[in-house]
Design a protein around this motif. Sequence first.
Motif, PDB file in Angstrom:
ATOM      1  N   LEU A 141      -5.311  10.010  -0.508  1.00 29.95           N
ATOM      2  CA  LEU A 141      -6.299   8.996  -0.126  1.00 29.95           C
ATOM      3  C   LEU A 141      -5.626   7.697   0.290  1.00 29.95           C
ATOM      4  CD1 LEU A 141      -9.016   9.527  -2.906  1.00 29.95           C
ATOM      5  CD2 LEU A 141      -9.182  10.167  -0.497  1.00 29.95           C
ATOM      6  N   GLU A 142      -4.604   7.302  -0.460  1.00 28.29           N
ATOM      7  CA  GLU A 142      -3.913   6.045  -0.156  1.00 28.29           C
ATOM      8  C   GLU A 142      -3.118   6.147   1.150  1.00 28.29           C
ATOM      9  OE1 GLU A 142      -4.265   3.128  -1.704  1.00 28.29           O
ATOM     10  OE2 GLU A 142      -5.790   4.172  -2.872  1.00 28.29           O
TER      11      GLU A 142
ATOM     12  N   ASN B   6       0.830  -1.212   0.000  1.00 28.70           N
ATOM     13  CA  ASN B   6       0.000   0.000   0.000  1.00 28.70           C
ATOM     14  C   ASN B   6       0.859   1.254   0.000  1.00 28.70           C
ATOM     15  OD1 ASN B   6      -2.179  -1.685   0.089  1.00 28.70           O
ATOM     16  ND2 ASN B   6      -2.704  -1.306   2.220  1.00 28.70           N
TER      17      ASN B   6
ATOM     18  N   ASP C  70      -3.856   8.081   3.651  1.00 27.57           N
ATOM     19  CA  ASP C  70      -4.834   8.078   4.747  1.00 27.57           C
ATOM     20  C   ASP C  70      -5.313   6.662   5.061  1.00 27.57           C
ATOM     21  OD1 ASP C  70      -4.816  10.752   5.375  1.00 27.57           O
ATOM     22  OD2 ASP C  70      -6.363  11.287   3.921  1.00 27.57           O
ATOM     23  N   LYS C  71      -5.550   5.877   4.013  1.00 26.41           N
ATOM     24  CA  LYS C  71      -5.981   4.482   4.229  1.00 26.41           C
ATOM     25  C   LYS C  71      -4.897   3.692   4.962  1.00 26.41           C
ATOM     26  CE  LYS C  71      -8.946   4.213   0.107  1.00 26.41           C
ATOM     27  NZ  LYS C  71      -9.096   3.602  -1.224  1.00 26.41           N
TER      28      LYS C  71
ATOM     29  N   LYS D 220      -4.717   4.732   8.614  1.00 21.08           N
ATOM     30  CA  LYS D 220      -5.870   4.226   9.354  1.00 21.08           C
ATOM     31  C   LYS D 220      -5.765   2.716   9.598  1.00 21.08           C
ATOM     32  CE  LYS D 220     -10.938   4.223   9.321  1.00 21.08           C
ATOM     33  NZ  LYS D 220     -12.161   4.623   8.565  1.00 21.08           N
ATOM     34  N   ALA D 221      -5.271   1.990   8.601  1.00 20.21           N
ATOM     35  CA  ALA D 221      -5.168   0.529   8.720  1.00 20.21           C
ATOM     36  C   ALA D 221      -4.003   0.103   9.607  1.00 20.21           C
ATOM     37  CB  ALA D 221      -5.034  -0.100   7.337  1.00 20.21           C
TER      38      ALA D 221
END
Length: 508
Positions: free
Chosen positions: A252-253, A234, A255-256, A259-260
């Motif tokens: 966006l990536e 990722n 942030d993902k 968060k993950a």
Amino acid sequence: MLSNFLKAILLTFLVPLATNSYAQESLDETADVPKEFSNFQQEVFDNLGLIFEKNSDELTAIQEKLSENLDIIFDNRSQELTNVQDEVFQNLENIFETNSKELSTVQSELNNLSEQISEIRLELAENKASIVKEAIEASENIVASGIKKSAGSVLYRLDAIEEEMRNLTGIIEELQFYTKNIAFDATNRIGDLEFRITELEGGDLSLLGNSRVIGGSVKTSNTNAELAITEKSNYDNALKLLNENNYELALLEFDKLIKAFPNGPLTVAAHYSKGDAFIGLTAWDQGVNSYLESFSLEPNGKYAQKALKSSYDASLELLKQNDFQVALIQFDKLIDITSDDTFLAGVYYSRGDAFTGMQDWKSALRSYLKSYELESDGNYAAKALKASYQTALMPLNENNFELAIIQFDSLINVIPSGPLLTAAHYSKGDAFSELEEWKAAGKSYLESFKLEPDGKYAAKALMNVGISLGKMQKINEACNILNRVEARFPRNQIVEEAQYEMQILGCS
């Protein structure tokens, strides 16, 4: 042998009953016991004594034999329970080994699927228009049993992969639940076996404690944790989008990813790269916040110094955009999180520029002087002193003479020596002159002259000393000083002004 024993027991109970009955019937007739009955009773007791003595020996032998048999039985049971326990442990190890292999296989499949999804998302981003067109054409292939994938349709490939991932996730959760149940049940069974063995062997049950948890526990360390395949994949995809200047998708990536994996090995790098994406979008304020978040997570880490420098550079961009308030907020954040004097000298200098832009001369001067104090021989020292003097001059130019005097005093207390100190005393004299405080003005001019008798401000400072004395009605002293101007600086244009002042005072 057993019949004699039973007879003895019956006689034991019957004789007292017969005796009591006979005694009750003959109580009213006579108190004397018949001799024949007494002889019979004595004979019975003698027989009972012999019977009990014989039976006692037999009972002792039986008890010893029973004890030996029980020891043999307990030894056999203990060995059987031990064998059962070993078998249970062996079976559990086999079960966990099998489940571990299954989970590893499923995890590997998940990682592969995750990589495929990342590649497809990249493809989606690059070929969005063509994909939508394909999706519309593929919608015609809908049948009662569901959606059929059209040839080359990326969208349906993505749907199928995500569906498969959901199925695999469900399988993993079932396996985890099943494994936990096995471990819980096995732990209870082993605890029960330990209790029973201890009880049979006559041990102390209070010393058993808790049974060993089946499956054990795994301790991990954030410092030495290996990069998860999914996290690394990722991050690489997000970084690729950033390098291709696709900043919005990169954000966006990132942030993902954050968060993950909030505490993952790549979280610090993700925050830093997120700051780069914001800078690419000229979102300076958000960029600074991301850099500072990266620094706060690891103040001594790989990205720490880069994060500080990038934060400062982005804050300077805010300053160039005349966004002084926001720039000040970011400069203050930088001041709060680091103690590096060299770095802070630059931050305080730029903070002074922000206050100057807001025409807050007092705060601007404090920031410039702080920059100089932190590194008096550094890159910002000379600039900070010069900016301090210019800032102190501003209230004088705006006729705010009281504030100008305060500013010059602050500057004089910090500047060790040199032309700026001379200029500060001279300008302070101008501020006092405007307030018609001639004594203080004369002292300031005289101090400026004494610091550099042949300097830039010398001739004018000496003349102003004479003028100040004249305003104080000290004519003779004033004339003497003005005469010294002509004598000391004969070729200076200021001589004409000095002669004019002498005429006004009536100097001879």
